[in-house]
Enzyme design. Structure first.
Site, PDB file in Angstrom:
ATOM      1  N   ASN A 118     121.272  86.140  52.746  1.00  0.00           N
ATOM      2  CA  ASN A 118     122.113  87.329  52.941  1.00  0.00           C
ATOM      3  C   ASN A 118     122.422  87.541  54.413  1.00  0.00           C
ATOM      4  O   ASN A 118     121.644  87.146  55.292  1.00  0.00           O
ATOM      5  CB  ASN A 118     121.400  88.602  52.439  1.00  0.00           C
ATOM      6  CG  ASN A 118     121.328  88.685  50.930  1.00  0.00           C
ATOM      7  OD1 ASN A 118     122.090  88.045  50.216  1.00  0.00           O
ATOM      8  ND2 ASN A 118     120.395  89.488  50.440  1.00  0.00           N
ATOM      9  N   GLY A 146     114.759  85.106  50.029  1.00  0.00           N
ATOM     10  CA  GLY A 146     114.644  83.656  50.007  1.00  0.00           C
ATOM     11  C   GLY A 146     114.661  83.059  51.395  1.00  0.00           C
ATOM     12  O   GLY A 146     113.798  82.248  51.760  1.00  0.00           O
ATOM     13  N   THR A 190      99.548  91.462  46.811  1.00  0.00           N
ATOM     14  CA  THR A 190      99.510  92.102  48.120  1.00  0.00           C
ATOM     15  C   THR A 190      99.201  93.582  47.941  1.00  0.00           C
ATOM     16  O   THR A 190      99.682  94.223  47.005  1.00  0.00           O
ATOM     17  CB  THR A 190     100.842  91.916  48.866  1.00  0.00           C
ATOM     18  OG1 THR A 190     101.921  92.411  48.058  1.00  0.00           O
ATOM     19  CG2 THR A 190     101.092  90.432  49.156  1.00  0.00           C
ATOM     20  N   ALA A 192     109.729  92.445  56.947  1.00  0.00           N
ATOM     21  CA  ALA A 192     109.486  91.070  56.480  1.00  0.00           C
ATOM     22  C   ALA A 192     108.016  90.748  56.277  1.00  0.00           C
ATOM     23  O   ALA A 192     107.658  89.578  56.148  1.00  0.00           O
ATOM     24  CB  ALA A 192     110.103  90.081  57.468  1.00  0.00           C
ATOM     25  N   ALA A 193     107.170  91.762  56.225  1.00  0.00           N
ATOM     26  CA  ALA A 193     105.735  91.504  56.127  1.00  0.00           C
ATOM     27  C   ALA A 193     105.385  90.707  54.870  1.00  0.00           C
ATOM     28  O   ALA A 193     104.653  89.714  54.922  1.00  0.00           O
ATOM     29  CB  ALA A 193     104.964  92.819  56.146  1.00  0.00           C
ATOM     30  N   GLY A 194     105.905  91.142  53.722  1.00  0.00           N
ATOM     31  CA  GLY A 194     105.595  90.460  52.467  1.00  0.00           C
ATOM     32  C   GLY A 194     106.130  89.048  52.426  1.00  0.00           C
ATOM     33  O   GLY A 194     105.441  88.125  51.978  1.00  0.00           O
ATOM     34  N   ASP A 195     107.349  88.852  52.913  1.00  0.00           N
ATOM     35  CA  ASP A 195     107.943  87.514  52.913  1.00  0.00           C
ATOM     36  C   ASP A 195     107.201  86.582  53.873  1.00  0.00           C
ATOM     37  O   ASP A 195     107.018  85.394  53.581  1.00  0.00           O
ATOM     38  CB  ASP A 195     109.413  87.590  53.299  1.00  0.00           C
ATOM     39  CG  ASP A 195     110.251  88.306  52.258  1.00  0.00           C
ATOM     40  OD1 ASP A 195     109.870  88.283  51.069  1.00  0.00           O
ATOM     41  OD2 ASP A 195     111.285  88.893  52.622  1.00  0.00           O
ATOM     42  N   ARG A 225     106.768  93.691  65.324  1.00  0.00           N
ATOM     43  CA  ARG A 225     108.057  93.328  65.906  1.00  0.00           C
ATOM     44  C   ARG A 225     109.191  93.876  65.043  1.00  0.00           C
ATOM     45  O   ARG A 225     109.051  93.998  63.837  1.00  0.00           O
ATOM     46  CB  ARG A 225     108.187  91.799  65.997  1.00  0.00           C
ATOM     47  CG  ARG A 225     107.091  91.136  66.808  1.00  0.00           C
ATOM     48  CD  ARG A 225     107.115  89.630  66.612  1.00  0.00           C
ATOM     49  NE  ARG A 225     106.164  88.950  67.486  1.00  0.00           N
ATOM     50  CZ  ARG A 225     105.896  87.647  67.426  1.00  0.00           C
ATOM     51  NH1 ARG A 225     106.511  86.891  66.530  1.00  0.00           N
ATOM     52  NH2 ARG A 225     105.025  87.121  68.256  1.00  0.00           N
TER      53      ARG A 225
END
Length: 297
Positions: free
Chosen positions: A10, A40, A211, A240-243, A276
């Site tokens: 995206n 992704g 998580t 973006a922590a989980g990714d 960050r």
């Protein structure tokens, strides 16, 4: 060993506004930023930065620059096709003065994958390889079935959650990655232990990676359970922590690391990421994770 990620790509258009735009209103934004994203793409970059051989399978609009940016970040982009009829997936994100956001998401080319293309990308994949998927593309069930026919291991992160789809996939998965709320919603239970027990009854051979936010994460398979606490840091942006966690965990597992070490590495990477701003720019490289862990008791 390689990870093949059938995942979204995206462009995130981010607008800072005083308040969310109202019907009939034209509102001037105070700032604008364009970021490469999609769950992704985020997970592919995280796996690449963790040292994995990662092939991204996806689709963008013709002549889009996203694949070139992913290549610069270490991702194998040979599995990304250009779509003639669909634009690259994108999101319009309003962020107000309180930090709340309102998002319009257009899946675009992410939901226009062709099975013939996916099959061609998995042609040389084998039993030592992983297929990773999220719930932002089409062909999830078909791709999982093909991967199992080839003897691959299959990991699924059902975000955004689709309970019916996830339950259909359970017998085709080796690893299911969810957060605690998703695990409870999936099983119709009201606490973590009950959710794990119910899931293990439903799919006895399935490994679960759950998580737990600031409480860390746990990995359960059969009678084995490993849990890691979250590292204490001053969070700036948790986008973006989980990714980051998922990409790092799968990269370590595919490299033969024990589950406990993979959890530790993934937790450290996610801790760095939340200090960050941004999604992909926040994901650390291996050396940063090693340096961070060296400071922990």
């Amino acid at each position: 060993m390689s990870i093949y990620n059938l995942g979204s790509i995206n462009w995130d258009h981010c607008y800072r506004v005083s308040h969310f735009v109202r019907p009939g209103e034209t509102l001037m934004s105070s700032s604008y930023q364009l970021h490469l994203g999609g769950k992704g793409a985020n997970q592919s970059v995280a796996a690449a930065k963790a040292g994995a051989s990662i092939v991204h399978i996806g689709s963008v609009g013709l002549n889009d620059s996203a694949p070139a940016k992913l290549r610069e970040l270490g991702v194998d982009i040979s599995g990304i096709s250009g779509h003639q009829q669909e634009a690259t997936g994108h999101a319009l994100i309003q962020i107000d003065d309180q930090g709340e956001n309102a998002i319009i998401l257009h899946a675009g080319a992410n939901r226009a994958q062709q099975m013939q293309w996916v099959a061609a990308q998995l042609q040389i994949a084998g039993p030592q390889d992983w297929l990773l998927m999220q719930n932002e593309t089409n062909l999830i069930v078909e791709s999982a079935e093909l991967a199992k026919q080839k003897g691959m291991r299959v990991a699924f992160n059902p975000a955004p959650m689709d309970r019916e789809l996830t339950l259909r996939l359970l017998d085709k998965l080796d690893l299911l990655i969810v957060n605690q709320i998703e695990a409870q919603d999936l099983t119709g239970t009201d606490d973590l232990d009950a959710a794990i027990a119910q899931m293990q009854r439903m799919a006895p051979n399935l490994a679960l990676l759950i998580t737990l936010g600031s409480a860390g994460a746990c990995h359960c398979q059969g009678s084995q359970r490993h849990q890691v606490k979250a590292f204490k840091v001053d969070a700036v942006d948790t986008t973006a922590a989980g990714d980051t966690f998922i990409g790092y965990f799968l990269a370590n597992i595919s490299a033969g690391q024990p589950v406990a070490e993979a959890l530790r590495q993934a937790s450290a990477a996610a801790a760095i990421a939340v200090t960050r701003a941004g999604a992909i720019p926040s994901i650390p490289v291996q050396q940063e994770v090693a340096d961070f862990l060296a400071t922990q008791s």
